[in-house]
Design a protein around this motif. Structure first.
Motif, PDB file in Angstrom:
ATOM      1  N   LEU A  66      -3.279   3.272 -15.374  1.00  0.00           N
ATOM      2  CA  LEU A  66      -2.054   3.606 -15.957  1.00  0.00           C
ATOM      3  C   LEU A  66      -2.022   2.898 -17.386  1.00  0.00           C
ATOM      4  CD1 LEU A  66       0.746   5.365 -15.914  1.00  0.00           C
ATOM      5  CD2 LEU A  66       1.642   3.443 -14.549  1.00  0.00           C
ATOM      6  N   SER A  67      -1.942   3.494 -18.548  1.00  0.00           N
ATOM      7  CA  SER A  67      -1.803   2.816 -19.812  1.00  0.00           C
ATOM      8  C   SER A  67      -0.731   3.796 -20.598  1.00  0.00           C
ATOM      9  CB  SER A  67      -3.078   2.868 -20.460  1.00  0.00           C
ATOM     10  OG  SER A  67      -3.003   2.727 -21.807  1.00  0.00           O
ATOM     11  N   GLU A  68      -0.209   2.942 -21.517  1.00  0.00           N
ATOM     12  CA  GLU A  68       0.862   3.610 -22.446  1.00  0.00           C
ATOM     13  C   GLU A  68       0.069   4.486 -23.370  1.00  0.00           C
ATOM     14  OE1 GLU A  68       4.184   2.802 -25.908  1.00  0.00           O
ATOM     15  OE2 GLU A  68       2.741   1.016 -25.290  1.00  0.00           O
ATOM     16  N   GLU A  69      -1.209   4.550 -23.658  1.00  0.00           N
ATOM     17  CA  GLU A  69      -1.831   5.489 -24.586  1.00  0.00           C
ATOM     18  C   GLU A  69      -2.469   6.451 -23.820  1.00  0.00           C
ATOM     19  OE1 GLU A  69      -0.510   4.861 -27.155  1.00  0.00           O
ATOM     20  OE2 GLU A  69       0.032   2.794 -27.046  1.00  0.00           O
TER      21      GLU A  69
ATOM     22  N   VAL B 102      -1.254  -0.995 -17.969  1.00  0.00           N
ATOM     23  CA  VAL B 102      -1.870  -1.482 -19.251  1.00  0.00           C
ATOM     24  C   VAL B 102      -0.596  -1.090 -20.345  1.00  0.00           C
ATOM     25  CG1 VAL B 102      -3.446  -1.658 -20.985  1.00  0.00           C
ATOM     26  CG2 VAL B 102      -4.216  -1.973 -18.507  1.00  0.00           C
ATOM     27  N   ASP B 103      -0.498  -1.989 -21.005  1.00  0.00           N
ATOM     28  CA  ASP B 103       0.280  -1.898 -22.532  1.00  0.00           C
ATOM     29  C   ASP B 103      -0.580  -2.558 -23.460  1.00  0.00           C
ATOM     30  OD1 ASP B 103       1.784  -1.487 -24.706  1.00  0.00           O
ATOM     31  OD2 ASP B 103       3.866  -1.580 -23.733  1.00  0.00           O
ATOM     32  N   PRO B 104      -1.416  -1.890 -24.186  1.00  0.00           N
ATOM     33  CA  PRO B 104      -2.381  -2.415 -25.033  1.00  0.00           C
ATOM     34  C   PRO B 104      -1.686  -3.322 -26.148  1.00  0.00           C
ATOM     35  CG  PRO B 104      -2.375  -0.308 -25.360  1.00  0.00           C
ATOM     36  CD  PRO B 104      -1.707  -0.320 -24.295  1.00  0.00           C
TER      37      PRO B 104
ATOM     38  N   TRP C 198       4.333   0.310 -17.680  1.00  0.00           N
ATOM     39  CA  TRP C 198       3.721  -0.655 -18.494  1.00  0.00           C
ATOM     40  C   TRP C 198       4.351  -1.652 -19.366  1.00  0.00           C
ATOM     41  CZ3 TRP C 198       2.839   4.837 -19.176  1.00  0.00           C
ATOM     42  CH2 TRP C 198       3.682   5.332 -19.848  1.00  0.00           C
ATOM     43  N   ASP C 199       5.602  -1.380 -19.514  1.00  0.00           N
ATOM     44  CA  ASP C 199       6.489  -2.336 -20.147  1.00  0.00           C
ATOM     45  C   ASP C 199       6.874  -3.407 -19.421  1.00  0.00           C
ATOM     46  OD1 ASP C 199       7.022  -0.747 -22.546  1.00  0.00           O
ATOM     47  OD2 ASP C 199       8.364   0.359 -21.383  1.00  0.00           O
TER      48      ASP C 199
END
Length: 268
Positions: free
Chosen positions: A66-69, A86-88, A207-208
């Motif tokens: 699970l990622s913001e992007e 993930v929040d890159p 992700w935050d």
């Protein structure tokens, strides 16, 4: 070494590599696009996301992601026992302005709760890490939430949109610190005891907050909703209501202050 600690070692190394990659784009005028909701995303965000996905899923192919992007259509419950969150680059706007208060945030979630988490504030030289069976550490040193006394003014960092309401509600019992543009890093400051607490605007994403959630918990604090309930995380992601973060001893005071903040973001 437990499974949680093994995962922590993996995501810690990956976050360090990701932070180094982000630094190669930092203050270099990276290309920028605009997502739904007028939110910027840069080539640095995408590059860091790709690197983390390659490192982490090659090492743990059975884990979810699970990622913001991620594209919205790809957000789904994968049914995996564990998954990465993930929040890159958390604080992309600050990153693009050349400010150093941004970070890479990586967590491992199992059964709805984070079991390992890392926040790498690379431009600041700060690396926070924790697992479900280790204490929170900043640059290798154990840290803890603050312990304000009942008569002490609370040092809070909050979004600018909340400042007036909280100042009016708290008066001399509140000291409002400078706003911190990265939510994940702001929460990490609670875990390190640099501020006594913070409020999180409604609609924060998994992700935050996932990595910082565990940082705060293992440092002796709590990230919760306005009723004191901890967050649960799912591999398809979710948005949260108003959140409160502080030491356990200050939770009641911060939640009382939070009562003046509405649940609708457009009212804040």
């Amino acid at each position: 070494m437990t499974d949680f600690q093994t995962d922590l070692a993996l995501i810690s190394d990956a976050a360090k590599a990701a932070g180094e990659l982000a630094m190669r784009h930092f203050r270099q005028d990276p290309k920028v696009w605009w997502k739904e909701g007028n939110s910027p995303v840069s080539e640095a965000d995408y590059a860091v996301d790709d690197l983390l996905k390659k490192i982490l899923l090659e090492a743990r192919p059975g884990y979810g992601w699970l990622s913001e992007e991620m594209q919205h259509a790809d957000l789904r419950d994968v049914g995996s026992d564990r998954f990465f969150v993930v929040d890159p680059i958390d604080g992309t706007r600050a990153f693009l302005r050349g400010e150093d208060t941004w970070c890479v945030s990586v967590a491992v979630v199992e059964n709805g709760r984070p079991v390992a988490g890392v926040i790498a504030a690379t431009a600041l030289g700060e690396h926070f890490e924790v697992s479900a069976d280790t204490p929170t550490r900043l640059n290798g040193v154990v840290c803890a939430v603050s312990s304000p006394g009942p008569a002490d003014a609370l040092r809070l960092a909050v979004p600018d949109s909340m400042r007036k309401r909280l100042q009016e509600a708290g008066g001399d019992t509140v000291l409002l610190e400078k706003a911190v543009p990265s939510l994940a890093y702001r929460l990490a400051l609670v875990a390190a005891g640099r501020i006594d607490g913070t409020l999180v605007r409604p609609r924060a994403n998994d992700w935050d907050i996932a990595a910082a959630d565990l940082l705060i918990e293992r440092a002796g604090g709590l990230l919760s909703d306005r009723h004191g309930d901890a967050s649960l995380y799912r591999s398809h992601g979710k948005r949260h209501g108003l959140l409160v973060a502080s030491s356990l001893g200050a939770q009641d005071r911060v939640r009382r202050l939070a009562a003046v903040i509405p649940d609708r973001t457009e009212e804040i």
